[in-house]
Design a protein around this motif. Structure first.
Motif, short mmCIF file in Angstrom:
data_model
loop_
_atom_site.label_atom_id
_atom_site.label_comp_id
_atom_site.label_asym_id
_atom_site.label_seq_id
_atom_site.Cartn_x
_atom_site.Cartn_y
_atom_site.Cartn_z
N GLY A 57 3.68 10.81 -46.13
CA GLY A 57 4.73 9.85 -45.85
C GLY A 57 5.22 9.93 -44.42
N LEU A 58 5.42 11.16 -43.92
CA LEU A 58 5.90 11.33 -42.55
C LEU A 58 4.90 10.79 -41.53
N LEU A 59 3.62 11.01 -41.80
CA LEU A 59 2.59 10.62 -40.83
C LEU A 59 2.34 9.12 -40.80
N PHE A 60 2.45 8.46 -41.95
CA PHE A 60 1.95 7.09 -42.03
C PHE A 60 3.01 6.04 -42.38
N THR A 61 4.23 6.44 -42.69
CA THR A 61 5.19 5.45 -43.18
C THR A 61 5.50 4.36 -42.15
N LEU A 62 5.61 4.72 -40.86
CA LEU A 62 5.92 3.70 -39.86
C LEU A 62 4.75 2.73 -39.68
N LEU A 63 3.54 3.28 -39.64
CA LEU A 63 2.36 2.42 -39.50
C LEU A 63 2.25 1.46 -40.68
N PHE A 64 2.44 1.96 -41.89
CA PHE A 64 2.29 1.11 -43.07
C PHE A 64 3.42 0.09 -43.17
N GLY A 65 4.59 0.40 -42.63
CA GLY A 65 5.64 -0.59 -42.57
C GLY A 65 5.25 -1.76 -41.69
N ALA A 66 4.59 -1.44 -40.55
CA ALA A 66 4.11 -2.50 -39.67
C ALA A 66 2.99 -3.30 -40.33
N SER A 364 10.57 1.35 -43.54
CA SER A 364 9.88 2.59 -43.21
C SER A 364 10.74 3.48 -42.30
N LEU A 365 11.47 2.87 -41.37
CA LEU A 365 12.39 3.67 -40.54
C LEU A 365 13.46 4.32 -41.42
N ASN A 366 13.90 3.60 -42.44
CA ASN A 366 14.88 4.17 -43.37
C ASN A 366 14.29 5.36 -44.13
N ILE A 367 13.05 5.22 -44.62
CA ILE A 367 12.41 6.32 -45.35
C ILE A 367 12.20 7.52 -44.44
N LEU A 368 11.81 7.27 -43.19
CA LEU A 368 11.63 8.37 -42.25
C LEU A 368 12.95 9.10 -42.01
N SER A 369 14.03 8.34 -41.85
CA SER A 369 15.34 8.95 -41.66
C SER A 369 15.74 9.79 -42.88
N PHE A 370 15.53 9.24 -44.08
CA PHE A 370 15.83 9.97 -45.31
C PHE A 370 15.06 11.28 -45.37
N THR A 371 13.77 11.24 -45.06
CA THR A 371 12.94 12.44 -45.14
C THR A 371 13.40 13.50 -44.15
N LEU A 372 13.73 13.08 -42.93
CA LEU A 372 14.15 14.04 -41.91
C LEU A 372 15.48 14.69 -42.29
N PHE A 373 16.41 13.91 -42.84
CA PHE A 373 17.68 14.50 -43.27
C PHE A 373 17.46 15.48 -44.44
N CYS A 374 16.54 15.15 -45.34
CA CYS A 374 16.25 16.06 -46.46
C CYS A 374 15.61 17.35 -45.95
N ILE A 375 14.72 17.25 -44.97
CA ILE A 375 14.12 18.45 -44.38
C ILE A 375 15.20 19.30 -43.72
N GLY A 376 16.12 18.63 -43.00
CA GLY A 376 17.22 19.37 -42.38
C GLY A 376 18.08 20.06 -43.41
N SER A 377 18.32 19.39 -44.54
CA SER A 377 19.12 19.99 -45.61
C SER A 377 18.42 21.20 -46.22
N SER A 378 17.11 21.09 -46.43
CA SER A 378 16.35 22.22 -46.97
C SER A 378 16.39 23.41 -46.00
N SER A 379 16.38 23.10 -44.70
CA SER A 379 16.46 24.17 -43.70
C SER A 379 17.81 24.89 -43.78
#
Length: 426
Positions: A57-66, A364-379
């Motif tokens: 998801g992190l690698l391809f979500t922006l491309l697939f949104g386009a 896709s930008l929204n999903i990327l933002s969600f994923t990054l915040f979740c990774i930050g939370s796990s950290s």
């Protein structure tokens, strides 16, 4: 269901496709995780299993949104479903053969994550084309309610069937569900596509550079649309608190209700309390979704930040009564109500407030933002947050969300004051 949605055949068929794939996904995840736990024998090793899907998801979500904004969303969804049919079929074959190597399953899970990242923005674009803006929130709420009801009911069906049916046959249900989903999507027909860009009268040739510029243009459009930008930013920022409290806070809370971690491990009470807490949270989710099916949302931003207030209130109740079971259940249910109140208007905002040619990319930008915040939370959880007393954990989460909501309203209000007043006709 709203009468106009019931008469909207393309929407109904996409909804049926969602029902099929959601049921299959629940069968797949429960049966496969149980199988791998038996084969690998290490819960710690099993925790690696979700990484490939997140990485895809992190690698391809922006491309697939386009891609979703350029290509036929119907064709993308059908191909995604058929690809997942093949991949889940491979998992069925591995399980039927008794393969226990986690590497094979992780590789397939990366492929599944790849096609999930393709399907989701395409579906968002299709729904925008099929559903009128005034019914978009009800449509999203109906789908959310369906998802949450299936998430409650399907595991019970898996638990009943697992006593009589080998686990690999339960996984096969998901492959058949993807085939059914592809059929329903095909029956929905092709939505109207946004007007294609042209150069010298010819369709524009798509290249990696062109896709990169598409993503850049969508980002610039989002930055200039402050109401939508604030809705997305604050709709996802709260996951800094949610993710760590879901994965760390609730299990520790359940262990404490069982007399401490050592007692919970020895007697198995922790898992029982965790089931009760998660069940209360799920009941709150379902109630929130049902309310949103009948609640028109004129201002998605206000609904989204209001949803985080439900979570803040729920966490505060848990912090105040972490050793009182009925208060814990009440707090979990209140927090659960917030999930749909956040997620449904957030998706509606993307589908109604973004420019049509950027819908997939903004999603896709929204999903990327969600994923990054979740990774930050796990950290945050990995840095010792889970060692805090339960009241401190949930109290900190409630305070963070309350301050975040206050900051969100302050920024949004300041932006509204900057807007020039609308011209008044004489």
């Amino acid at each position: 269901m709203h009468p106009s949605l019931r008469r909207n055949r393309p929407f109904v068929r996409l909804w049926l496709a969602q029902i099929a794939s959601n049921v299959g996904d629940q069968f797949y995840s429960i049966a496969l995780i149980w199988y791998l736990l038996q084969q690998v024998g290490s819960p710690s090793a099993l925790s690696l299993f979700t990484i490939p899907e997140m990485a895809a998801g992190l690698l391809f979500t922006l491309l697939f949104g386009a891609v979703a904004d350029r290509a036929s969303p119907r064709a993308l969804m059908i191909r995604s479903d058929l690809a997942r049919f093949v991949l889940v079929g491979a998992v069925f074959a591995l399980m039927a053969s008794g393969v226990g190597s986690l590497g094979w399953f992780m590789a397939i899970q990366f492929g599944i994550g790849l096609f999930v990242a393709l399907f989701a923005p395409a579906r968002t674009v299709a729904l925008r084309a099929f559903v009128p803006p005034e019914l978009m929130n009800q449509a999203n709420a109906l789908q959310d309610t369906t998802f949450r009801a299936i998430r409650i009911g399907a595991p019970m069906a898996v638990a009943a069937l697992a006593a009589f049916v080998p686990l690999h046959w339960l996984v096969l249900v998901n492959a058949l569900a993807y085939a059914a989903s592809a059929w329903f999507v095909a029956a929905a027909g092709d939505p109207p596509a946004p007007p294609a860009r042209a150069v010298d009268g010819l369709p524009e040739r798509m290249t990696p550079g062109r896709y990169a510029r598409d993503i850049r243009d969508a980002y610039r459009s989002l930055r200039s649309n402050r109401p939508l930008l604030y809705t997305l930013v604050f709709g996802n920022m709260g996951f800094l608190a949610w993710q760590v409290l879901w994965t760390v806070g609730f299990p520790v809370l359940a262990a404490n209700l069982s007399g401490g971690a050592a007692s919970a491990a020895a007697e198995g009470g922790g898992s029982g309390w965790l089931g009760v807490i998660v069940g209360c949270y799920g009941a709150g989710n379902l109630f929130g979704s049902l309310v949103m099916t009948r609640l028109p949302v004129a201002k998605p931003f206000h609904a989204v930040v209001g949803g985080w207030l439900f979570l803040a209130a729920g966490y505060a109740v848990i912090a105040a009564g972490s050793d009182v079971p009925w208060l814990v259940c009440l707090g979990a249910a209140a927090a659960g109500v917030g999930g749909p109140v956040i997620g449904i208007p957030l998706l509606t905002a993307i589908q109604t407030m973004s420019e049509p040619q950027y819908t997939g990319k903004v999603y896709s930008l929204n999903i990327l933002s969600f994923t990054l915040f979740c990774i930050g939370s796990s950290s945050i959880g990995a840095l010792g947050f889970g060692d805090l007393p339960v009241p401190a954990m949930f109290g900190a989460g409630a305070l963070f969300l309350a301050f975040m909501v206050a900051a969100a309203f302050a920024l949004y209000g300041r932006e509204a004051k900057r807007k020039p007043p609308a011209a008044v006709s004489p």
